[in-house]
Motif scaffolding. Sequence first.
Motif, PDB file in Angstrom:
ATOM      1  N   LEU A 112      46.126  44.035  45.598  1.00  0.00           N
ATOM      2  CA  LEU A 112      45.369  44.251  44.369  1.00  0.00           C
ATOM      3  C   LEU A 112      46.011  43.571  43.165  1.00  0.00           C
ATOM      4  O   LEU A 112      47.248  43.469  43.077  1.00  0.00           O
ATOM      5  N   PRO A 113      45.189  43.133  42.202  1.00  0.00           N
ATOM      6  CA  PRO A 113      45.730  42.468  41.016  1.00  0.00           C
ATOM      7  C   PRO A 113      46.720  43.316  40.230  1.00  0.00           C
ATOM      8  O   PRO A 113      47.665  42.766  39.651  1.00  0.00           O
ATOM      9  N   TRP A 114      46.520  44.646  40.178  1.00  0.00           N
ATOM     10  CA  TRP A 114      47.446  45.457  39.393  1.00  0.00           C
ATOM     11  C   TRP A 114      48.865  45.412  39.962  1.00  0.00           C
ATOM     12  O   TRP A 114      49.841  45.613  39.230  1.00  0.00           O
ATOM     13  N   GLN A 115      49.000  45.136  41.284  1.00  0.00           N
ATOM     14  CA  GLN A 115      50.336  45.037  41.857  1.00  0.00           C
ATOM     15  C   GLN A 115      51.077  43.824  41.296  1.00  0.00           C
ATOM     16  O   GLN A 115      52.292  43.878  41.065  1.00  0.00           O
ATOM     17  N   ASP A 116      50.346  42.728  41.081  1.00  0.00           N
ATOM     18  CA  ASP A 116      50.951  41.564  40.430  1.00  0.00           C
ATOM     19  C   ASP A 116      51.412  41.922  39.023  1.00  0.00           C
ATOM     20  O   ASP A 116      52.481  41.504  38.581  1.00  0.00           O
ATOM     21  N   LEU A 117      50.582  42.702  38.321  1.00  0.00           N
ATOM     22  CA  LEU A 117      50.951  43.122  36.965  1.00  0.00           C
ATOM     23  C   LEU A 117      52.192  44.000  36.978  1.00  0.00           C
ATOM     24  O   LEU A 117      53.107  43.811  36.154  1.00  0.00           O
ATOM     25  N   ALA A 118      52.242  44.971  37.870  1.00  0.00           N
ATOM     26  CA  ALA A 118      53.365  45.913  37.886  1.00  0.00           C
ATOM     27  C   ALA A 118      54.698  45.187  38.021  1.00  0.00           C
ATOM     28  O   ALA A 118      55.656  45.458  37.277  1.00  0.00           O
ATOM     29  N   LEU A 119      54.776  44.226  38.945  1.00  0.00           N
ATOM     30  CA  LEU A 119      56.028  43.503  39.133  1.00  0.00           C
ATOM     31  C   LEU A 119      56.261  42.470  38.035  1.00  0.00           C
ATOM     32  O   LEU A 119      57.400  42.280  37.578  1.00  0.00           O
ATOM     33  N   SER A 120      55.192  41.819  37.576  1.00  0.00           N
ATOM     34  CA  SER A 120      55.342  40.809  36.521  1.00  0.00           C
ATOM     35  C   SER A 120      55.809  41.449  35.221  1.00  0.00           C
ATOM     36  O   SER A 120      56.663  40.889  34.522  1.00  0.00           O
ATOM     37  N   HIS A 166      39.280  52.053  35.464  1.00  0.00           N
ATOM     38  CA  HIS A 166      37.823  51.947  35.406  1.00  0.00           C
ATOM     39  C   HIS A 166      37.338  50.521  35.620  1.00  0.00           C
ATOM     40  O   HIS A 166      36.135  50.274  35.608  1.00  0.00           O
ATOM     41  N   THR A 167      38.258  49.580  35.816  1.00  0.00           N
ATOM     42  CA  THR A 167      37.897  48.179  36.029  1.00  0.00           C
ATOM     43  C   THR A 167      38.100  47.828  37.493  1.00  0.00           C
ATOM     44  O   THR A 167      39.180  48.015  38.046  1.00  0.00           O
ATOM     45  N   SER A 168      37.058  47.316  38.126  1.00  0.00           N
ATOM     46  CA  SER A 168      37.149  46.973  39.545  1.00  0.00           C
ATOM     47  C   SER A 168      37.948  45.690  39.733  1.00  0.00           C
ATOM     48  O   SER A 168      37.700  44.696  39.041  1.00  0.00           O
ATOM     49  N   PRO A 169      38.892  45.683  40.672  1.00  0.00           N
ATOM     50  CA  PRO A 169      39.648  44.451  40.943  1.00  0.00           C
ATOM     51  C   PRO A 169      38.755  43.414  41.607  1.00  0.00           C
ATOM     52  O   PRO A 169      37.835  43.748  42.350  1.00  0.00           O
ATOM     53  N   GLN A 170      39.041  42.149  41.327  1.00  0.00           N
ATOM     54  CA  GLN A 170      38.263  41.066  41.912  1.00  0.00           C
ATOM     55  C   GLN A 170      39.179  40.068  42.611  1.00  0.00           C
ATOM     56  O   GLN A 170      40.258  39.749  42.113  1.00  0.00           O
ATOM     57  N   VAL A 203      46.414  37.290  35.608  1.00  0.00           N
ATOM     58  CA  VAL A 203      45.490  36.490  36.409  1.00  0.00           C
ATOM     59  C   VAL A 203      46.359  35.666  37.354  1.00  0.00           C
ATOM     60  O   VAL A 203      47.278  34.972  36.901  1.00  0.00           O
ATOM     61  N   LYS A 204      46.087  35.775  38.660  1.00  0.00           N
ATOM     62  CA  LYS A 204      46.901  35.050  39.638  1.00  0.00           C
ATOM     63  C   LYS A 204      46.065  33.990  40.338  1.00  0.00           C
ATOM     64  O   LYS A 204      44.946  34.253  40.774  1.00  0.00           O
ATOM     65  N   VAL A 205      46.629  32.782  40.437  1.00  0.00           N
ATOM     66  CA  VAL A 205      45.982  31.676  41.144  1.00  0.00           C
ATOM     67  C   VAL A 205      46.895  31.264  42.295  1.00  0.00           C
ATOM     68  O   VAL A 205      48.042  30.872  42.074  1.00  0.00           O
ATOM     69  N   ASN A 206      46.368  31.373  43.526  1.00  0.00           N
ATOM     70  CA  ASN A 206      47.154  31.068  44.722  1.00  0.00           C
ATOM     71  C   ASN A 206      46.543  29.918  45.510  1.00  0.00           C
ATOM     72  O   ASN A 206      45.317  29.810  45.608  1.00  0.00           O
ATOM     73  N   ALA A 207      47.383  29.098  46.084  1.00  0.00           N
ATOM     74  CA  ALA A 207      46.990  28.181  47.152  1.00  0.00           C
ATOM     75  C   ALA A 207      47.527  28.755  48.453  1.00  0.00           C
ATOM     76  O   ALA A 207      48.686  29.167  48.519  1.00  0.00           O
ATOM     77  N   VAL A 263      41.928  28.437  48.245  1.00  0.00           N
ATOM     78  CA  VAL A 263      42.422  28.881  46.949  1.00  0.00           C
ATOM     79  C   VAL A 263      41.902  30.290  46.703  1.00  0.00           C
ATOM     80  O   VAL A 263      40.813  30.656  47.157  1.00  0.00           O
ATOM     81  N   ALA A 264      42.685  31.087  45.999  1.00  0.00           N
ATOM     82  CA  ALA A 264      42.296  32.456  45.680  1.00  0.00           C
ATOM     83  C   ALA A 264      42.702  32.784  44.256  1.00  0.00           C
ATOM     84  O   ALA A 264      43.757  32.341  43.776  1.00  0.00           O
ATOM     85  N   VAL A 265      41.867  33.552  43.581  1.00  0.00           N
ATOM     86  CA  VAL A 265      42.153  34.035  42.238  1.00  0.00           C
ATOM     87  C   VAL A 265      42.021  35.554  42.247  1.00  0.00           C
ATOM     88  O   VAL A 265      41.016  36.090  42.729  1.00  0.00           O
ATOM     89  N   LEU A 266      43.046  36.257  41.754  1.00  0.00           N
ATOM     90  CA  LEU A 266      43.028  37.707  41.660  1.00  0.00           C
ATOM     91  C   LEU A 266      43.061  38.105  40.192  1.00  0.00           C
ATOM     92  O   LEU A 266      43.952  37.668  39.446  1.00  0.00           O
ATOM     93  N   LEU A 267      42.083  38.923  39.772  1.00  0.00           N
ATOM     94  CA  LEU A 267      41.974  39.322  38.381  1.00  0.00           C
ATOM     95  C   LEU A 267      41.105  40.560  38.263  1.00  0.00           C
ATOM     96  O   LEU A 267      40.337  40.856  39.182  1.00  0.00           O
TER      97      LEU A 267
END
Length: 326
Positions: free
Chosen positions: A290-298, A34-38, A67-71, A51-55
């Motif tokens: 998507l941010p949830w993909q970072d979560l799944a692997l992390s 129910h939470t939209s990815p940003q 929360v992911k911070v990329n250069a 720079v990009a932030v995924l959350l």
Amino acid sequence: MTVLLGTAELEQLLTPQTAFRALRQGFVSALAAHTSPQRVRQSLPSSPGSVAVLLPGLLPDIPAYTVKVNAKFPDASPAISGIVCLHDLMNGRLLALLDSAFVTAWRTGLSAALATDLLSSARTHTVGIIGAGAQADVTLRGLTRLRAVNHVVIHDVDAGRAHRMAELWQQAGLECQVVGSAREVARTCDSIVTATWSRHPLLHLPDLQPGSHITSLGADEPGKTELDAQLLQHARLIVDDLDLAMTSGALGTAGLHRGDATALLGQIIEGAVPARTDAEQVTVYTPVGLPWQDLALSWAAYQAALQHRAGVDFQFHPQPKGEGSA
């Protein structure tokens, strides 16, 4: 205590099988989110980078978020660098810091491998690669775990990079061929992975054979495009998130509408929507990431780190001497 997991630790802790399992479950679980990815992106002044932030990275069955911070610097190696912060969902405690380059390459590449396997025709044994970078390499590595691949056709604007990729895969036993254009790849292969920084279409509808599949990984920011609008409109088009496909991905950049997408990849994995309805269809998977993909692997890596006592433990605020002693 926070766990630091760099590339060396992640290579030991994560296997493709573990990652595939986490991603499959995640694509289906995310359908109920129910939470939209940003995705927040900002170009850097007087610099070729951004720079990009995924959350927030959230899934209903994982008690944590990321929360992911990329250069992003296209000419650097790796082109992406940064950090993934894994937090406890209930109290915000920082559980782990993970190397973003590894997590991003694996979650993008293995998700792409899943999609390519699901959407490609069953007869596909020849795979085309356009853009011989880290993401295409992980995608091909994952795809060889899911189906037989016996021939790879590679193109890159940097011919040396294409030849280096071919040499590495030839050493692994795959027959590889380097060609001079994206069109040559499309005319030779019926399953294609594009992973570039392109801002103009590399492939057009007349370039493709009937029944072809394309996984397009490069259209993940406004203005980036690998496939022309006519091709996208003609294809059975699968995305990872409709909103982001419009604001940051291929749909919005090509001037298309939400209704031009057939389904989400999670619906294909779940079995709610068929991958194909016609053997002659052209299919396209064009994710934003998507941010949830970072979560799944992390989360999978963090659980393995706890089990194997891996990684480097550290504290941001060491306990003062004398406090907490009996």
